[in-house]
Design a protein around this motif. Sequence first.
Motif, PDB file in Angstrom:
ATOM      1  N   ALA A   1       1.061   4.708   7.652  1.00 55.26           N
ATOM      2  CA  ALA A   1       0.754   4.745   9.086  1.00 55.26           C
ATOM      3  C   ALA A   1       0.386   3.356   9.602  1.00 55.26           C
ATOM      4  N   ILE A   2      -0.326   2.574   8.810  1.00 55.75           N
ATOM      5  CA  ILE A   2      -0.701   1.219   9.227  1.00 55.75           C
ATOM      6  C   ILE A   2       0.532   0.378   9.496  1.00 55.75           C
ATOM      7  N   ILE A   3       1.563   0.590   8.676  1.00 53.63           N
ATOM      8  CA  ILE A   3       2.810  -0.154   8.873  1.00 53.63           C
ATOM      9  C   ILE A   3       3.543   0.344  10.108  1.00 53.63           C
ATOM     10  N   THR A   4       3.698   1.665  10.220  1.00 52.69           N
ATOM     11  CA  THR A   4       4.481   2.240  11.327  1.00 52.69           C
ATOM     12  C   THR A   4       3.802   2.045  12.681  1.00 52.69           C
ATOM     13  N   GLU A   5       2.465   1.994  12.703  1.00 54.33           N
ATOM     14  CA  GLU A   5       1.740   1.798  13.968  1.00 54.33           C
ATOM     15  C   GLU A   5       1.642   0.328  14.356  1.00 54.33           C
ATOM     16  N   GLY A   6       2.220  -0.551  13.529  1.00 53.24           N
ATOM     17  CA  GLY A   6       2.232  -1.976  13.854  1.00 53.24           C
ATOM     18  C   GLY A   6       0.895  -2.669  13.709  1.00 53.24           C
ATOM     19  N   MET A   7       0.067  -2.174  12.800  1.00 57.32           N
ATOM     20  CA  MET A   7      -1.283  -2.749  12.659  1.00 57.32           C
ATOM     21  C   MET A   7      -1.309  -4.021  11.824  1.00 57.32           C
ATOM     22  N   ILE A   8      -0.275  -4.271  11.009  1.00 57.18           N
ATOM     23  CA  ILE A   8      -0.273  -5.466  10.169  1.00 57.18           C
ATOM     24  C   ILE A   8      -0.347  -6.727  11.024  1.00 57.18           C
ATOM     25  N   LYS A   9       0.329  -6.718  12.150  1.00 59.60           N
ATOM     26  CA  LYS A   9       0.310  -7.875  13.039  1.00 59.60           C
ATOM     27  C   LYS A   9      -1.114  -8.169  13.516  1.00 59.60           C
ATOM     28  N   ASP A  10      -1.848  -7.118  13.880  1.00 60.46           N
ATOM     29  CA  ASP A  10      -3.213  -7.310  14.362  1.00 60.46           C
ATOM     30  C   ASP A  10      -4.151  -7.713  13.234  1.00 60.46           C
ATOM     31  N   LEU A  11      -3.917  -7.193  12.030  1.00 57.47           N
ATOM     32  CA  LEU A  11      -4.738  -7.591  10.885  1.00 57.47           C
ATOM     33  C   LEU A  11      -4.557  -9.076  10.588  1.00 57.47           C
ATOM     34  N   VAL A  12      -3.313  -9.529  10.640  1.00 56.07           N
ATOM     35  CA  VAL A  12      -3.027 -10.949  10.406  1.00 56.07           C
ATOM     36  C   VAL A  12      -3.650 -11.808  11.505  1.00 56.07           C
ATOM     37  N   LYS A  13      -3.557 -11.348  12.744  1.00 54.78           N
ATOM     38  CA  LYS A  13      -4.126 -12.091  13.870  1.00 54.78           C
ATOM     39  C   LYS A  13      -5.636 -12.262  13.709  1.00 54.78           C
ATOM     40  N   ASN A  14      -6.292 -11.203  13.265  1.00 56.35           N
ATOM     41  CA  ASN A  14      -7.754 -11.251  13.130  1.00 56.35           C
ATOM     42  C   ASN A  14      -8.208 -12.054  11.906  1.00 56.35           C
ATOM     43  N   LEU A  15      -7.277 -12.386  11.005  1.00 51.82           N
ATOM     44  CA  LEU A  15      -7.624 -13.268   9.884  1.00 51.82           C
ATOM     45  C   LEU A  15      -8.033 -14.654  10.371  1.00 51.82           C
ATOM     46  N   SER A  16      -7.554 -15.023  11.545  1.00 51.21           N
ATOM     47  CA  SER A  16      -7.825 -16.369  12.064  1.00 51.21           C
ATOM     48  C   SER A  16      -9.086 -16.429  12.913  1.00 51.21           C
TER      49      SER A  16
END
Length: 880
Positions: free
Chosen positions: A716-731
């Motif tokens: 679900a994390i992949i299909t809901e597009g959450m990886i992009k936000d997780l990467v963004k919040n790494l910064s």
Amino acid sequence: MGQTLTRAAQWTTSTSGSGKLESTSVNESLLKEILGFVEDFSSKHPEEAALLFEEPLQWSTTLEGSDFKTGYDIRDSAVQSHEKDGEGQPLLQLAPPDVSVRSFSQLSQLLHLAEDRKLKELQTCLEENRDPVAKILGPSFAAHLKREGARPEVLSPEEKMTQDDSATDSNTKIKLLALIQNADKQILSKLVEEITKQAELNPTAVKDEVELLKQRCTEGEKKLLKSLRYTSDFEFSNGCRSPLWRQALGEMCYLVIEPCDCETLYITCSIAGVFLNGGRTQEADESGYEQTSDVYEDLVTLLRSRSPHFADNINNQVFAVQEPLSTQKIQHVELVDGEEQGQPQRSSEKQEKNVHEKARQQQTVNRTGGKKKYEPYLSKAEEKKPRKSSGEKKRLEQGAKTKMKTGLPVSSPGRLSSQKNEAEDKNPRKSSGEKKRLEQGAKTKIKTGLPVSSPGRLSSQKKKSSAGVCGEHFSDTSSESEEEEEQQKRHPESNTDPLSEYWQIQKLVKYLKRADQTATVLVLCGLMDFDLTNEACQIAIRDAGGLEILINLLDTDEVRCKIGSLKILRKISLNKQIQWSIVDMGGLQSMVKNLDAREKELKALAAETIANVAQFHRARRAVRHNDGIKKLVKLLDCGPNSTNLNANLEKDVEVARCGVLALWSCSKNTKNKEAIRKAGGIPLLGRLLKSPHEDMLIPVVGTLQECASEENYRTAIITEGMIKDLVKNLSRNNDELQMHCACAIFKCAEDKKTRELVRKYKGLHPLVSLLSKADNKQLLAAATGAIWKCSISMENVVIFQEYKALETLVGLLMDQPDEVLVNVVGALGEFAQIPANKATIRKCGGIKLLVNLLTKSNQMLLVNVTKAVGICATDKDNMV
């Protein structure tokens, strides 16, 4: 004027929605305090008094044009002030019966002109302006004032200056806000003090009368009583023998007297006099405290009324109750102080002789003044001693606290078993020196709880550390067994000494048991003035039975009582032992019910308290069984993600934040993870992941990384597009947020699609950058774990090498905890799949460091080391 009206004032209900202030002593005191504040405001604070109100205060006045004097234009019955604003509008206008006031200076003058009607005038003003602070300062300042612990200096720029405000007006408003806050606090404190004020206990006269009765009426052939004894042999330093919480009600001790001609009498001695109770023979028998007779002046009067034999023969006995020396002129026969003479304190021969001598010189039973109250008796020796100050008395009372543990039997949740200190029943009368030692040893044992964090935030133990999560291979964190929980429940108690506030808190809690609605709110306000993050204060509330009262308040219909109760529970529930107590008493069920409330503040407080309590398996299970998961998920729907929010949307965001905190705590249970998914929590978490607020992002990402141990969540994390936000919040420049994002990527990067998305959204470089934060071991473990899993894809390894990740990883093979080493060695094993990297590992000294790790005992570390060494060994140069 702000919190005072909402917390303390007693309002009538009205179908039109405009209630009136009830005619009560509390409201009268409140009005007098506010009147004093407003009347003196203009002279004490002229700058703030000149500030124009955002909206005028308007009400129906009893004043007429003839009441106004200099400084006003009077035309017929209409009145206007000479003082005007920048646009030429008067600051006071009267068109009977309506009056409009736009500054404190005019309001103060108007109340002075009202003379004997000023109190009624102020009452009408407040009734017709239910939120005066909103009209005086504007809604943003009023909303800030209502926030718990809010301070004027932390106002946001938007709150400080409205569209029409100048910088000077804004600063004046901040000063005025501070003055109103201070006035609120002082008024509330006075009201609480007035309600809880107890008369000072004077047990000396009771003690003297009991001793004389023992000496003259229970001995010899013509004794008047068969026996007389206290129910407790333990005596506090203030002379009382009743439990501390009964002393707060004015009770000093309990007696069991067996007359010669009637049934046994069970007697309570209080500051109001003496009376029969329900037969209190044991400390645990709380029902026996109930009064069952009239109140008598003293013991002799009560015994006369109950025992004919005592009444007929008392006059034949040489017996007297001593009056204060100020009303007597008698020759003093000094008592023998056995302790000073180096003899036992009670020398029966000498003391009896002195008692006889004193008795001959004194009158009979004291009836003077008709007071139903014991008067203290002082011998001359005692008169010479200086009286103890109230501060000394408090310190002595602190030294006399008993070991009263509140039992919480699992078989009967919701009930507190009142276990008392056995020392009160068993200890014989001791000398004063021995008694002091006993009192010092009888301080309340306080159980060790969690480290306390700031309000509104979970403690560090509450949040799963990345060292624990990432280091233990990011396995499911919900495997807490019942046996482990029982071990936690039986956590050894510490001997932390109670603070000076312990006694005050106990008095307030005991008053809650019989307070009405408004008094309850006031006492809750009083409790919130204490440092409830301090463990001693938390345990004081528990020891006095306050937890049960606070939980019961959650089932009432009074919103103010619920909010006050939850504000206290939210803070004290950070204590591990109190978490267990709340669950045993069924407190979670009441909190879950309040998640459906209409009031947003109430829902937010309930959710945040659930987050604090749900720290062990049974608590998390209780939330699920009471449909708490579904209700918490509903709280996440808070509208758009924006930095510019109005007051209503801010409340929605706060409710969602608290809901996520509770879900984070509950997500450590596998069944709860599934319940969150079925309730539709994943899309809502994905939407909140785009929030600009870090205090929202931390629990959101924390919940996601907990749930990512389940395959359906990773998908679900992949299909809901959450990886992009997780990467963004790494910064983001927030270590805790970066740690949770890296943990989530670690768990999801088992899937090839995730590894590709991390590379696509340029998340590899931020992960390598986190390796520079070597002092933060939790963050380092999370970052190295994410790098390990991402390096399974060789395309990612190539990019990692562009940022010199391999050399940095080799440098981390020394002086690191196992949780970091497991991930570092795992990553080196993947990097070594490329032949050129084997040589790089050798040149950086990595081979020797890897071999040295073979002496470790961590099984997962040994697996990764042997794998990495085996791959490196395929290079002949590495075998040298």
